[in-house]
Structure formats: structure tokens, C-alpha cells
Motif scaffolding. Sequence first.
Motif, PDB file in Angstrom:
ATOM      1  N   LYS A   7       0.834  -1.196   0.000  1.00  0.00           N
ATOM      2  CA  LYS A   7       0.000   0.000   0.000  1.00  0.00           C
ATOM      3  C   LYS A   7       0.872   1.250   0.000  1.00  0.00           C
ATOM      4  O   LYS A   7       2.054   1.216   0.374  1.00  0.00           O
ATOM      5  N   ALA A   8       0.268   2.347  -0.407  1.00  0.00           N
ATOM      6  CA  ALA A   8       0.977   3.624  -0.440  1.00  0.00           C
ATOM      7  C   ALA A   8       1.233   4.113   0.980  1.00  0.00           C
ATOM      8  O   ALA A   8       0.363   4.024   1.845  1.00  0.00           O
ATOM      9  N   ILE A   9       2.430   4.620   1.222  1.00  0.00           N
ATOM     10  CA  ILE A   9       2.774   5.238   2.502  1.00  0.00           C
ATOM     11  C   ILE A   9       3.173   6.677   2.197  1.00  0.00           C
ATOM     12  O   ILE A   9       4.260   6.939   1.685  1.00  0.00           O
ATOM     13  N   LEU A  10       2.279   7.609   2.498  1.00  0.00           N
ATOM     14  CA  LEU A  10       2.497   9.008   2.133  1.00  0.00           C
ATOM     15  C   LEU A  10       3.178   9.809   3.229  1.00  0.00           C
ATOM     16  O   LEU A  10       3.822  10.821   2.937  1.00  0.00           O
TER      17      LEU A  10
ATOM     18  N   SER B  54       1.219   5.204  -5.969  1.00  0.00           N
ATOM     19  CA  SER B  54      -0.008   4.399  -5.894  1.00  0.00           C
ATOM     20  C   SER B  54      -1.008   4.957  -4.887  1.00  0.00           C
ATOM     21  O   SER B  54      -1.845   4.219  -4.370  1.00  0.00           O
ATOM     22  N   ALA B  55      -0.935   6.250  -4.611  1.00  0.00           N
ATOM     23  CA  ALA B  55      -1.802   6.845  -3.599  1.00  0.00           C
ATOM     24  C   ALA B  55      -3.237   6.976  -4.104  1.00  0.00           C
ATOM     25  O   ALA B  55      -3.481   7.455  -5.212  1.00  0.00           O
ATOM     26  N   SER B  56      -4.185   6.540  -3.269  1.00  0.00           N
ATOM     27  CA  SER B  56      -5.601   6.717  -3.581  1.00  0.00           C
ATOM     28  C   SER B  56      -6.069   8.069  -3.062  1.00  0.00           C
ATOM     29  O   SER B  56      -5.346   8.770  -2.337  1.00  0.00           O
ATOM     30  N   ASP B  57      -7.295   8.441  -3.405  1.00  0.00           N
ATOM     31  CA  ASP B  57      -7.832   9.706  -2.909  1.00  0.00           C
ATOM     32  C   ASP B  57      -7.951   9.685  -1.392  1.00  0.00           C
ATOM     33  O   ASP B  57      -7.736  10.708  -0.733  1.00  0.00           O
ATOM     34  N   TYR B  58      -8.272   8.521  -0.816  1.00  0.00           N
ATOM     35  CA  TYR B  58      -8.352   8.434   0.642  1.00  0.00           C
ATOM     36  C   TYR B  58      -6.974   8.606   1.274  1.00  0.00           C
ATOM     37  O   TYR B  58      -6.829   9.238   2.317  1.00  0.00           O
ATOM     38  N   ASP B  59      -5.946   8.014   0.644  1.00  0.00           N
ATOM     39  CA  ASP B  59      -4.584   8.195   1.147  1.00  0.00           C
ATOM     40  C   ASP B  59      -4.220   9.677   1.168  1.00  0.00           C
ATOM     41  O   ASP B  59      -3.646  10.182   2.144  1.00  0.00           O
TER      42      ASP B  59
ATOM     43  N   LEU C  26       1.292  16.471  -2.816  1.00  0.00           N
ATOM     44  CA  LEU C  26       1.973  15.184  -2.924  1.00  0.00           C
ATOM     45  C   LEU C  26       3.412  15.383  -3.385  1.00  0.00           C
ATOM     46  O   LEU C  26       3.674  16.045  -4.387  1.00  0.00           O
ATOM     47  N   ALA C  27       4.338  14.833  -2.641  1.00  0.00           N
ATOM     48  CA  ALA C  27       5.745  14.860  -3.054  1.00  0.00           C
ATOM     49  C   ALA C  27       5.893  14.008  -4.318  1.00  0.00           C
ATOM     50  O   ALA C  27       5.426  12.876  -4.365  1.00  0.00           O
ATOM     51  N   LYS C  28       6.559  14.574  -5.318  1.00  0.00           N
ATOM     52  CA  LYS C  28       6.658  13.878  -6.599  1.00  0.00           C
ATOM     53  C   LYS C  28       7.912  13.023  -6.719  1.00  0.00           C
ATOM     54  O   LYS C  28       7.862  11.925  -7.273  1.00  0.00           O
TER      55      LYS C  28
END
Length: 297
Positions: free
Chosen positions: A115-118, A168-173, A267-269
Motif C-alpha cells: 500500500k501507499a505510505i504518504l 499508488s496513492a488513492s484519494d483516501y490516502d 503530494l511529493a513527486k
Amino acid sequence: MIKRLPTHIADIRENPRWLPMFALGRVMLFRNLAWRLTGPPRQLNVAATLFPEVDADDVTVRLRKDGLFQGLKLPAVIRSDIAVFARSTPCFGNFDRKLELLAQDHRAAEFATGKAILTGHFFERVLQCQAARRVQQDPLLLQIAQNYLGGEARVTATRLWWSFPSESASDYDLHLASQNRFHFDLDDWRMVKYFFYIEAVDQDAGPHRYVLGSHRRRILRHQFTLLVGQPAEEIERIYGREAIVTLTGAEGFGFAEDPFGFHTGTLAKSVPRLVLEVSFGVSEKLHRRFHGEPVVH
């Protein structure tokens, strides 16, 4: 909102005074009335400040007008010590205390968890960093808070966190990381926050964005709603694209803001962002959870 309901209920049980602020603090009429109750600021000895080039009165004037002041800079030794601490101390991914990782292991942690870890927050571990505590206790930062918020001003939170790039970040993330839409903070009747970029932040490192003047003017639809977040398109249309400031800066760059104004992370690119935040408010802080933990476990 529904996901955060257990947190809100527990917050109210711990401090019933939080309920009227949560219900009425978003309405300018009640908020302006609360500002009239400020006590006189104390005049402090700021000779030992880390920011001798900054004038507290100038910062106060700018905060009242724009809600934002740019012009703070951490001394190199303080910034370096915080950076070393953040790279050698495990943080908690996505606010989850079960997901510990070092910043350099971010990609491996994403692969392992699928999963994405933001974000990677240090929660109370930040208080183990002497340099961060030195910033928290700086007399000039307190003097500015006293001038702006009144004599009740006190430190209410100190946070250190990473914002990581992720594909792979979702809108909820993005929502959990406060990176998907402009929002305002509703943690107290009156607040000021100081942010410091521990490492340089450019357009690719997820810079902070702020809407100038939105702390003192708010259309009715943005007051009489339980939602604190609004899409960027609506913010631009109502408050003007020219009012939106994107905050980039070299390592050690800092700024003060009234968080009732609309703001957002991005979001960091390609490179991570490391931020130290020190918050001042006028109400007793909650002790049940560390500031920033959005969910009751």
C-alpha cells in the motif's frame, strides 16, 4: 467525517469545552467574538532567540493581514541535528503505530505492505530530539504567539513528519495525509503554527500552499458546513488564484501561519519532505492521543 466520529466523541468526553469550539468555531461571528476575549500579551525577554533578525511586531502585523509570514530560518546546527534525528529514528507510516519504518526504507515498506505510505510521523518521539525542543521553547516564537493570540497563548503541539513520494496513492490516502484539498484547522479558537523545512523543498517535494486572507474572510457556505475541506477549483474561484501562495524554500526555511486560513499539503513527486511544526493555541491540549493522530484505536 464518519471515520473520524469516534475520535471526535472521545475528544469531547475528555474535554467538553471542545464541543462548542468544534460546532461554532467555523462561523466567523462566533470566532470574532472569541478573539475579543483575548488577554493582554506578556512582554518576554527574547534575547536568547534562534531568530534574532525577526521582529515580533512585524510578524504579528503580517499574520493579522495575510494569515502568513515568511522569513524564519533555522540555524544550520539546529536544522542539521533535526535532520540526523529524523533519518536515524523510526517513524510511523500513515499515522499507524503498527507500521514503523526508517525514512530510507520507505520504498521497501510500501512493497512489503502493498500500500501507499504518504507520511511518516514521529508523534511523541519528536520530544526526544533536543534541537526540536529548542525550537519549541524559543522565546520569540512565544512572543509572536502572545502578540497574536493574547496572553493565554501556549504550546499545544510539536510535530515532525516526512511526506513521501508515492505512485499508488488513492484519494483516501491523500485525504488522510491532508494533500487532496484545501482545508482549515479547527483545533482551537485561536491558533498560530510555525513550520520549518528541515531539508530543501521545491515544487517536486510536496510544498505547502496557503490562501492569503482566508483566515479573516469566509463565504457563508464555507462556514455553515461540517466539512473543513474544499476542492482547489472552488478555492481559486472564490478567493482568487492570486491569493494562493506555494511555499518552497531552502533547508531551514520557515514560516508562521494562522491555520484557520485555507491551506493544503501537496503530494511529493520525487523527493521526500521533512517538516517540523510547533503549534500555539489558547485551550488546554488533549492528552488522550498525540496531536495529529486522527483515529481512536
